[in-house]
Design an enzyme around this catalytic site. Structure first.
Site, PDB file in Angstrom:
ATOM      1  CG  MET A   1      62.519 -47.876 -72.273  1.00 28.46           C
ATOM      2  SD  MET A   1      63.580 -47.352 -73.487  1.00 28.46           S
ATOM      3  CE  MET A   1      63.646 -45.650 -73.382  1.00 28.46           C
TER       4      MET A   1
ATOM      5  CG  ASP B   1      61.557 -39.307 -65.763  1.00 32.97           C
ATOM      6  OD1 ASP B   1      61.007 -38.043 -65.934  1.00 32.97           O
ATOM      7  OD2 ASP B   1      61.270 -39.855 -66.371  1.00 32.97           O
TER       8      ASP B   1
END
Lengths: 119, 553
Positions: free
Chosen positions: B71, B192
């Site tokens: 990301m 996550d």
């Protein structure tokens, strides 16, 4: 320590049996065991097995209590089942020993004796 | 003011640097700077290596890359105005070029910023770099990810083992749960959770990081985030694409591994918490295989080695295994209904209030037998039990205990033989306290406290042995000592007087003292005259008995 309301000399037992219902150890000597066993027609071994347990300090024997802490030898009429052979610790209360908290539980200690023995 | 890329060379991880405003000004007219400006005008985004640049109002200096993920890239930067170091995460390169990724990055920043919790990394600033790259700054955690700690534990590092024993690891896990419970209450799921995303600071701080996969779910608390709602780009198309697997395979829930994204919800986070606890306690991730595909295949069907078998050496308490397996149940409905319930179980365990096994004993039934090896104690919940011993002299009652008291704990603590019988006097309910549970509790307390308990146990056991001689078969040693104290050497005294005095001193029956004296006479330690007077015959042996406790017979 607060002075007792009733001096031992003025104490007279009201036979309420409260002193036999307090939880706590009643130490018994070998002679007392022999006497109490004789009174109940038991051998010493049988008396020890049925009615005693080891003291918390592991140095002697004490009478077994009921679940609520009452003495097993207290009859429903508030009498002692082994009166003639009762241990010295029982015999000597409250003249030879007592604690301030006993005053709340023992009518004979709370109220001075009028001079007349109860019936 | 013209902006300048941070590095004129192709950057390697860890090589990105940030140019301060003054340095940038000096280089502002460079040819390269103009080229990059041209690229930005054409593409609308910053080139890969135009990481963190200077510019008007830009307040961060001296960047060093810490980590690079899907990301974005995380840098350690200097906040020039407040003069402190921060972590800056920027969406660069490919991430920045893809609108879906950029949207996800913005969502991550906003979600993280909204979740103000002691165990969620605080976000300080959010916006675009002078190059137009999205970034946000957050607290710089001076610590290390839990994965590194777990690796050292697995390698047997003693210092780490002392600092991060199972109790400390449970405390860290508890904080992670607390962060997730908070997020769930605000309608956010993490998706996550794993040791790698848990940062443990040098001073015990625990921060759950990387909310890059976090997603808002329907819930009552949705309104809490209404402020962000509307301005935030939607998650589509990347994350909602069915079959696209999000998460880390080694910890994945079956619904994630099977790509059933619409089923990913709070229960998924509970699974991930269970998987994290699995790794915390066994020191291994729940799923491992040679290839990522195999790992995902295992995760899809929750093909799990039970934690206790995964690492028997760690001696994971049964209750912790139960907690892990409940959180990691393949069926979502079988997992904890919410994080607070999971936390409650951890709390109960940490407080030693593990719901234990209860057992009913009928009146007259034996709870334990003298001489047996003890591997459990009993907490009496109702009823009364009698503790007794059978000695050569007969039955001896050691005590009667009722509700709230414990029996059999000594043997369970010392793993020695039972020192007494315990019999139910009436129907009795007791909670079983296993030796393993006692040991687990002992590991929680400080080492000196453990020693203290151990030492008290030994002393109490010894004290139990030192009962009045009346209660046991042989009192000859005590009588011998009394004889030595009472009877002067070379003198004699009448048998009756001697026996009576010793019986009084020792609180023993006359007959038993008399029989002990008889035995000492038989052993020719004492001498009995025809007139029944007793004197010492063998002074040295009597002394041996009295002083050195050497039994003569």
């Amino acid at each position: 320590m607060q002075p007792m309301s009733a001096e031992p000399t003025t104490f007279a037992c009201r036979q309420c049996g409260n002193c036999c219902r307090w939880p706590g150890e009643v130490r018994v000597s070998p002679e007392e065991i022999r006497a109490a066993a004789g009174r109940l027609g038991l051998t010493e071994e049988a008396f020890i097995a049925r009615h005693t347990q080891v003291t918390r300090d592991r140095q002697g024997l004490t009478l077994v209590e009921d679940a609520g802490g009452a003495c097993r030898f207290l009859t429903p009429e508030n009498r002692c089942a082994i009166q003639s052979a009762k241990p010295r610790q029982c015999r000597e209360f409250p003249h030879q020993w007592r604690a301030p908290e006993h005053e709340h539980l023992c009518a004979g200690l709370r109220e001075p004796h009028s001079g007349k023995e109860p019936a | 003011m013209e902006q300048l890329p941070s590095s004129q060379h192709s950057p390697k991880p860890g090589s990105a640097t940030l140019v301060t405003p003054s340095a940038a000004a000096a280089a502002s007219s460079s040819r390269l700077g103009r080229i990059y400006s041209g690229i930005r005008r054409l593409t609308g985004i910053a080139p890969d290596n135009a990481a963190i640049t200077s510019g008007d109002g830009w307040r961060y200096g001296a960047a060093r890359e810490i980590n690079r993920g899907g990301m974005g890239t995380i840098y350690r930067v200097r906040d020039l105005s407040l003069e402190r170091d921060l972590a800056l995460k920027a969406a660069l390169g490919a991430v920045a070029r893809d609108p879906a990724h950029a949207a996800a990055f913005i969502r991550e920043a906003r979600i993280t910023a909204r979740l103000e919790h002691p165990n969620i990394v605080p976000v300080h600033d959010f916006g675009q770099t002078p190059d137009g790259a999205w970034y946000y700054t957050m607290k710089l955690v001076d610590g290390e990810p839990m994965t590194r700690i777990l690796s050292r534990l697995l390698a047997g590092n003693i210092e780490t083992a002392q600092k991060f024993d199972s109790y400390q690891r449970l405390l860290i896990f508890h904080k992670v749960c607390s962060a997730i419970a908070f997020a769930h209450a605000h309608g956010v799921i993490h998706r996550d959770i794993k040791p790698e995303n848990i940062m443990v600071g040098a001073f015990g701080e625990v921060l759950l990081m990387d909310w890059g996969l976090a997603k808002r779910v329907d819930g009552n608390a949705e309104a809490e985030l209404a402020m962000v709602e509307g301005r935030e780009p939607p998650e589509a198309p990347l994350a909602t694409y069915a079959g696209f697997i999000k998460g880390t395979p080694s910890y994945m829930s079956p619904e994630q591994a099977q790509g059933r994204n619409s089923e990913v919800d709070r229960q998924t986070d509970i699974f991930l918490l269970g998987a994290t606890l699995y790794h915390f306690m066994t020191l291994h991730p729940p799923y491992s295989a040679n290839t990522a595909v195999e790992v995902v295949e295992k995760a899809a069907v929750a093909d799990l080695t039970p934690p206790a078998q995964c690492n028997p050496h760690e001696q994971i308490p049964d209750e912790i295994c139960r907690i892990i397996l409940r959180a990691m149940a393949p069926d979502k409905a079988a997992r904890y209904p919410d994080v607070p319930e999971l936390i409650a179980d951890i709390d109960q365990f940490l407080a030693g209030r593990t719901p234990g096994v209860r057992r009913i004993f009928r009146a007259g039934e034996l709870l334990m037998h003298e001489g047996e090896l003890g591997d459990e104690g009993y907490l009496i919940l109702s009823g009364r039990v009698e503790v007794s011993r059978t000695t050569p002299e007969g039955f001896l009652r050691l005590g009667i205990v009722g509700p709230g008291e414990i029996v059999g704990e000594m043997a369970a603590l010392t793993a020695e033989a039972r020192s007494a019988d315990v019999t139910a006097l009436e129907d009795t309910e007791a909670e079983v306290i296993s030796a393993a549970a006692i040991q687990a509790e002992m590991r929680k307390i400080s080492p000196w406290m453990g020693k203290l308990v151990g030492s008290l146990t030994v002393r109490l056991r010894q004290a139990n042995e030192k009962m009045h001689p009346l209660l046991f078969s042989d009192c000859i040693m005590q009588v011998a000592r009394q004889v030595r104290l009472i009877l002067p050497s070379g003198m004699s005294t009448e048998l009756d007087v001697l026996v009576a005095e010793i019986a009084r001193s020792l609180a023993l029956p006359y007959d038993r003292v008399a029989s002990a004296i008889d035995r000492l006479v038989d052993a020719q330690i004492l001498q009995r005259q025809p007139d029944n007077a007793i004197s010492i015959r063998d002074q040295s042996r009597l002394l041996m008995m009295a002083r050195w406790k050497v039994h003569p017979l």
